[in-house]
Design a protein around this motif. Sequence first.
Motif, PDB file in Angstrom:
ATOM      1  N   ALA A 220     -46.366  43.826  -4.419  1.00 51.28           N
ATOM      2  CA  ALA A 220     -46.758  44.986  -5.228  1.00 51.28           C
ATOM      3  C   ALA A 220     -48.058  44.716  -5.979  1.00 51.28           C
ATOM      4  O   ALA A 220     -48.956  45.569  -6.019  1.00 51.28           O
ATOM      5  CB  ALA A 220     -45.643  45.333  -6.208  1.00 51.28           C
ATOM      6  N   LEU A 221     -48.202  43.524  -6.560  1.00 51.80           N
ATOM      7  CA  LEU A 221     -49.420  43.202  -7.305  1.00 51.80           C
ATOM      8  C   LEU A 221     -50.616  43.091  -6.366  1.00 51.80           C
ATOM      9  O   LEU A 221     -51.722  43.535  -6.704  1.00 51.80           O
ATOM     10  CB  LEU A 221     -49.228  41.895  -8.074  1.00 51.80           C
ATOM     11  N   GLY A 222     -50.403  42.505  -5.188  1.00 50.93           N
ATOM     12  CA  GLY A 222     -51.492  42.423  -4.219  1.00 50.93           C
ATOM     13  C   GLY A 222     -51.950  43.797  -3.756  1.00 50.93           C
ATOM     14  O   GLY A 222     -53.150  44.070  -3.670  1.00 50.93           O
ATOM     15  N   GLY A 223     -50.996  44.678  -3.455  1.00 58.06           N
ATOM     16  CA  GLY A 223     -51.343  46.030  -3.042  1.00 58.06           C
ATOM     17  C   GLY A 223     -51.981  46.832  -4.156  1.00 58.06           C
ATOM     18  O   GLY A 223     -52.902  47.629  -3.924  1.00 58.06           O
ATOM     19  N   LEU A 224     -51.503  46.631  -5.387  1.00 61.12           N
ATOM     20  CA  LEU A 224     -52.076  47.324  -6.540  1.00 61.12           C
ATOM     21  C   LEU A 224     -53.549  46.977  -6.700  1.00 61.12           C
ATOM     22  O   LEU A 224     -54.406  47.857  -6.870  1.00 61.12           O
ATOM     23  CB  LEU A 224     -51.296  46.933  -7.798  1.00 61.12           C
ATOM     24  N   ALA A 225     -53.864  45.673  -6.644  1.00 62.66           N
ATOM     25  CA  ALA A 225     -55.254  45.242  -6.808  1.00 62.66           C
ATOM     26  C   ALA A 225     -56.131  45.765  -5.674  1.00 62.66           C
ATOM     27  O   ALA A 225     -57.249  46.248  -5.910  1.00 62.66           O
ATOM     28  CB  ALA A 225     -55.315  43.718  -6.866  1.00 62.66           C
ATOM     29  N   ALA A 226     -55.639  45.691  -4.435  1.00 59.57           N
ATOM     30  CA  ALA A 226     -56.423  46.178  -3.301  1.00 59.57           C
ATOM     31  C   ALA A 226     -56.621  47.685  -3.374  1.00 59.57           C
ATOM     32  O   ALA A 226     -57.694  48.198  -3.023  1.00 59.57           O
ATOM     33  CB  ALA A 226     -55.726  45.797  -1.992  1.00 59.57           C
ATOM     34  N   GLY A 227     -55.603  48.412  -3.836  1.00 62.79           N
ATOM     35  CA  GLY A 227     -55.731  49.859  -3.956  1.00 62.79           C
ATOM     36  C   GLY A 227     -56.765  50.265  -4.989  1.00 62.79           C
ATOM     37  O   GLY A 227     -57.547  51.205  -4.774  1.00 62.79           O
ATOM     38  N   ILE A 228     -56.797  49.561  -6.118  1.00 63.25           N
ATOM     39  CA  ILE A 228     -57.814  49.849  -7.139  1.00 63.25           C
ATOM     40  C   ILE A 228     -59.204  49.547  -6.596  1.00 63.25           C
ATOM     41  O   ILE A 228     -60.171  50.288  -6.838  1.00 63.25           O
ATOM     42  CB  ILE A 228     -57.534  49.032  -8.411  1.00 63.25           C
ATOM     43  N   ALA A 229     -59.324  48.447  -5.842  1.00 59.68           N
ATOM     44  CA  ALA A 229     -60.615  48.109  -5.245  1.00 59.68           C
ATOM     45  C   ALA A 229     -61.066  49.190  -4.267  1.00 59.68           C
ATOM     46  O   ALA A 229     -62.248  49.549  -4.220  1.00 59.68           O
ATOM     47  CB  ALA A 229     -60.522  46.756  -4.538  1.00 59.68           C
ATOM     48  N   GLY A 230     -60.133  49.722  -3.467  1.00 61.18           N
ATOM     49  CA  GLY A 230     -60.476  50.792  -2.537  1.00 61.18           C
ATOM     50  C   GLY A 230     -60.906  52.063  -3.256  1.00 61.18           C
ATOM     51  O   GLY A 230     -61.881  52.720  -2.859  1.00 61.18           O
ATOM     52  N   ALA A 231     -60.188  52.401  -4.324  1.00 58.48           N
ATOM     53  CA  ALA A 231     -60.566  53.578  -5.104  1.00 58.48           C
ATOM     54  C   ALA A 231     -61.942  53.396  -5.737  1.00 58.48           C
ATOM     55  O   ALA A 231     -62.758  54.329  -5.779  1.00 58.48           O
ATOM     56  CB  ALA A 231     -59.516  53.831  -6.190  1.00 58.48           C
ATOM     57  N   SER A 232     -62.227  52.185  -6.200  1.00 55.32           N
ATOM     58  CA  SER A 232     -63.527  51.914  -6.815  1.00 55.32           C
ATOM     59  C   SER A 232     -64.651  51.970  -5.799  1.00 55.32           C
ATOM     60  O   SER A 232     -65.783  52.316  -6.144  1.00 55.32           O
ATOM     61  CB  SER A 232     -63.501  50.526  -7.480  1.00 55.32           C
ATOM     62  N   GLU A 233     -64.357  51.639  -4.545  1.00 54.61           N
ATOM     63  CA  GLU A 233     -65.389  51.661  -3.513  1.00 54.61           C
ATOM     64  C   GLU A 233     -65.837  53.080  -3.209  1.00 54.61           C
ATOM     65  O   GLU A 233     -67.038  53.356  -3.103  1.00 54.61           O
ATOM     66  CB  GLU A 233     -64.863  50.986  -2.246  1.00 54.61           C
ATOM     67  N   VAL A 234     -64.883  54.010  -3.060  1.00 54.31           N
ATOM     68  CA  VAL A 234     -65.273  55.388  -2.738  1.00 54.31           C
ATOM     69  C   VAL A 234     -65.805  56.123  -3.970  1.00 54.31           C
ATOM     70  O   VAL A 234     -66.590  57.062  -3.846  1.00 54.31           O
ATOM     71  CB  VAL A 234     -64.085  56.174  -2.121  1.00 54.31           C
ATOM     72  N   ALA A 235     -65.374  55.689  -5.151  1.00 52.45           N
ATOM     73  CA  ALA A 235     -65.871  56.304  -6.384  1.00 52.45           C
ATOM     74  C   ALA A 235     -67.123  55.608  -6.900  1.00 52.45           C
ATOM     75  O   ALA A 235     -67.660  56.002  -7.929  1.00 52.45           O
ATOM     76  CB  ALA A 235     -64.789  56.269  -7.468  1.00 52.45           C
ATOM     77  N   GLY A 236     -67.551  54.569  -6.173  1.00 51.72           N
ATOM     78  CA  GLY A 236     -68.715  53.813  -6.615  1.00 51.72           C
ATOM     79  C   GLY A 236     -69.874  53.930  -5.649  1.00 51.72           C
ATOM     80  O   GLY A 236     -70.521  54.984  -5.565  1.00 51.72           O
ATOM     81  N   PRO A 237     -70.160  52.867  -4.882  1.00 50.00           N
ATOM     82  CA  PRO A 237     -71.354  52.885  -4.032  1.00 50.00           C
ATOM     83  C   PRO A 237     -71.323  53.906  -2.902  1.00 50.00           C
ATOM     84  O   PRO A 237     -72.370  54.392  -2.487  1.00 50.00           O
ATOM     85  CB  PRO A 237     -71.400  51.450  -3.473  1.00 50.00           C
ATOM     86  N   LEU A 238     -70.143  54.253  -2.384  1.00 53.07           N
ATOM     87  CA  LEU A 238     -70.083  55.206  -1.274  1.00 53.07           C
ATOM     88  C   LEU A 238     -70.215  56.645  -1.753  1.00 53.07           C
ATOM     89  O   LEU A 238     -70.949  57.435  -1.166  1.00 53.07           O
ATOM     90  CB  LEU A 238     -68.781  55.018  -0.488  1.00 53.07           C
ATOM     91  N   GLY A 239     -69.470  57.014  -2.778  1.00 46.58           N
ATOM     92  CA  GLY A 239     -69.547  58.372  -3.295  1.00 46.58           C
ATOM     93  C   GLY A 239     -68.859  59.398  -2.421  1.00 46.58           C
ATOM     94  O   GLY A 239     -68.940  60.603  -2.669  1.00 46.58           O
ATOM     95  N   GLN A 240     -68.151  58.953  -1.411  1.00 50.96           N
ATOM     96  CA  GLN A 240     -67.382  59.811  -0.513  1.00 50.96           C
ATOM     97  C   GLN A 240     -66.525  58.907   0.358  1.00 50.96           C
ATOM     98  O   GLN A 240     -66.705  57.681   0.367  1.00 50.96           O
ATOM     99  CB  GLN A 240     -68.306  60.666   0.377  1.00 50.96           C
TER     100      GLN A 240
END
Length: 307
Positions: free
Chosen positions: A202-222
């Motif tokens: 659960a902790l591993g998936g939580l961290a990876a999920g936040i990283a994925g959300a930050s990627e699309v909300a950050g440098p990609l923008g979509q």
Amino acid sequence: MLKPFLSWYSFSEVLLKMAPLLLIAQGLAIGFRANVFNIGAEGQFIVGAVCASALPVYYPDGAFPMMLPAMIIAGAVGGMVFAMIAAGLRTRFGASEILVTLMLSLIAVQILNYLLLGPWKDPRGFNFPQSVMFPDNALLPLLFEGTRTNVSLLFALGASVLAHFLMQNHFRGYQLRTAGLAPRAALYAGFSAPRMIWLSLALGGLAAGIAGASEVAGPLGQLQRSVPSGYGYAAIIVAYMGGLRPLGIVASSFLISVVYIGGDSATVTAGLPVAAVEVFQGFLLVFYLLTFTLIRYRVTFVRKTIA
């Protein structure tokens, strides 16, 4: 490899790469220390990005209240739930979490392809497989003006502090360490093995999920098909090179980020293939593990005597 240090912008790109690597590696290291091997952080990263993208895709005008916090929470929950599929199969049927998480990553890629080639495809995107551009209130604030480094770096550093506290000062961290170092002692002490598996994944998936959300909300923008960038696999190298210790992982994530940016420059200036960077990362891990083994164990030669 000096290229990342020759300009402020290049160095800021190192920090941008460092954020997802550090965040994912901290989550994975907790499970690794408990002998729970989550190899599918890449899939959890993708699912986190997909879940976070749902809000700006369905509310492209940004009318959803608290858009950005809701995206981060959606990404975290999505990555965590996706990882807990493996936890359920491991505790219920004894399935290997290594194989299950790895195969789930392939499923995550197909989910991403389906959405970007189907219902989430931008009708004004000139037929490219990508979602609509996210509104301003769905993008992470920048840390430094004129760069792409955003507050996801603070998320990663905060996760490092929390991981250090959990593993060194919290009873649950003691249970995780004991389950990894001495499974029989943990069983004798009454520590629940299934609970450790659920918590680790659960902790591993939580961290990876936040990283994925930050990627699309950050440098990609979509949401794009380039979301599977290999961060989930590179984070395994980062975790082990950091000795599975939060502070060591901070240093190793910086090193691998330098390799990423320096390698990108080398592929252009020196004409190296893209795979050369991945080969170099693999060599780093191999030589680290060899060195670690030789430090912990002494090689001796036993002369066979004939009676």
